[in-house]
Design an enzyme around this catalytic site. Structure first.
Site, PDB file in Angstrom:
ATOM      1  CB  CYS A   1      -0.896  -0.055   1.231  1.00 12.94           C
ATOM      2  SG  CYS A   1      -1.128   1.494   2.071  1.00 12.94           S
ATOM      3  CD  GLU A   2      -0.065   5.162  -4.110  1.00 15.86           C
ATOM      4  OE1 GLU A   2       0.722   4.735  -4.956  1.00 15.86           O
ATOM      5  OE2 GLU A   2      -0.951   6.016  -4.352  1.00 15.86           O
ATOM      6  CG  HIS A   3      -2.355   5.663   0.910  1.00 11.45           C
ATOM      7  ND1 HIS A   3      -3.512   5.026   0.515  1.00 11.45           N
ATOM      8  CD2 HIS A   3      -2.132   6.635   0.003  1.00 11.45           C
ATOM      9  CE1 HIS A   3      -3.961   5.597  -0.585  1.00 11.45           C
ATOM     10  NE2 HIS A   3      -3.149   6.571  -0.915  1.00 11.45           N
ATOM     11  CG  HIS A   4      -0.721   3.195   5.776  1.00 10.81           C
ATOM     12  ND1 HIS A   4      -1.871   3.133   5.013  1.00 10.81           N
ATOM     13  CD2 HIS A   4      -0.969   4.100   6.751  1.00 10.81           C
ATOM     14  CE1 HIS A   4      -2.778   3.953   5.518  1.00 10.81           C
ATOM     15  NE2 HIS A   4      -2.259   4.559   6.566  1.00 10.81           N
TER      16      HIS A   4
ATOM     17  CD  GLN B   1      -7.981  -4.511  -3.554  1.00 13.91           C
ATOM     18  OE1 GLN B   1      -7.714  -4.401  -2.365  1.00 13.91           O
ATOM     19  NE2 GLN B   1      -8.991  -5.248  -4.001  1.00 13.91           N
TER      20      GLN B   1
ATOM     21  CB  CYS C   1      -2.479  -0.007   6.139  1.00 14.21           C
ATOM     22  SG  CYS C   1      -3.566   0.009   4.705  1.00 14.21           S
TER      23      CYS C   1
ATOM     24  CG  HIS D   1      -5.780  -3.199   1.876  1.00 12.52           C
ATOM     25  ND1 HIS D   1      -5.146  -2.282   1.060  1.00 12.52           N
ATOM     26  CD2 HIS D   1      -6.623  -3.901   1.080  1.00 12.52           C
ATOM     27  CE1 HIS D   1      -5.599  -2.426  -0.182  1.00 12.52           C
ATOM     28  NE2 HIS D   1      -6.494  -3.397  -0.195  1.00 12.52           N
TER      29      HIS D   1
HETATM   30 ZN   LIG Z   1      -2.541   1.708   3.604  1.00 14.19          ZN
END
Ligand SMILES: [Zn+2]
Length: 229
Positions: free
Chosen positions: A115-118, A156, A186, A184
């Site tokens: 996941c590119e956010h976390h 995703q 995260c 996920h």
């Molecule tokens: Zn994430």
């Protein structure tokens, strides 16, 4: 994307495994690239990871953490090796002219992404279908296409779209359908969603978008795949 030649050996090996299959021409040849000494070994990633350890209150010099910065660096280069895969090389020689116009479905393809956010993993399984227009792709290539786009920083939704777009562009089929189901970390680890929650995304192009019957047939294939009922 230009072909990267200065990859560390372990990443180059991974890229080669995705692009080519054992016994294919070029598999052995391409491993001969010069190992990266510059980008990989400048120590910047190690220093950054070490800094994170300090910031969270750890002692980066204790025994268990001594090798961690280097391991984390190595791991991230492996998990993002998909950036270096040449998709044209991946499908090279595996597109065939075939007079077949029924739906082709490949399902239960496991994938692991970040996941590119976390920068935490999300993982699950993919189902990919298309209706050929005179051209089919070797079956073993489809999981490799999934892996190429999964081994990157992703969301995703985009991963799903990229797999569908790739097949649409390369095969010009009558339609493509892609469904991804993933957990996920995260979300699960941080308690945002209930543990075990699975996110489903889909991308439908061509006949899969315009014709209800085609879409229904695709999703019926997926129902049969699920052993939970
Ligand atoms: Zn994430």
């Amino acid at each position: 994307m230009p072909r990267t030649t200065n990859l560390p050996d372990h990443v180059r090996k991974l890229v080669d495994e995705i692009e080519t299959e054992i016994g294919e021409d070029g598999a052995a040849l391409s491993i001969q690239g010069t190992p990266a000494e510059d980008d990989a070994a400048n120590g910047r990633v190690e220093a950054a990871v070490r800094q994170i350890l300090v910031e969270i209150g750890e002692d980066p010099d204790r025994q268990g953490l001594l090798g961690t910065p280097e391991r984390v660096h190595r791991m991230y280069t492996e998990l993002t090796a998909g950036y270096h895969v040449d998709p044209d090389r991946l499908i090279n020689g595996a597109i065939f002219d075939v007079d077949y116009s029924e739906m082709v479905v490949v399902k239960d393809i496991p994938f692991y992404s970040l996941c590119e956010h976390h920068l935490l993993p999300f993982f699950g399984s993919a189902a990919v279908a298309y209706i050929p227009r005179g051209k089919v792709i070797g079956l073993s290539k489809i999981p490799r296409i999934v892996e190429t786009y999964a081994r990157r920083l992703q969301v995703q939704e985009r991963l799903t779209q990229q797999i569908a777009d790739f097949l649409m562009n390369k095969l010009a089929p009558q339609g493509v359908g892609v469904v991804l189901e993933a957990t996920h970390l995260c979300a699960v680890m941080r308690g945002v969603r209930k543990p075990g929650t699975i996110m489903t995304t889909s991308s439908v192009l061509g006949l899969f978008r315009s014709r209800d019957r085609t879409r229904a047939e695709f999703f019926a294939h997926l129902e049969r795949a699920a052993p939970r009922a």
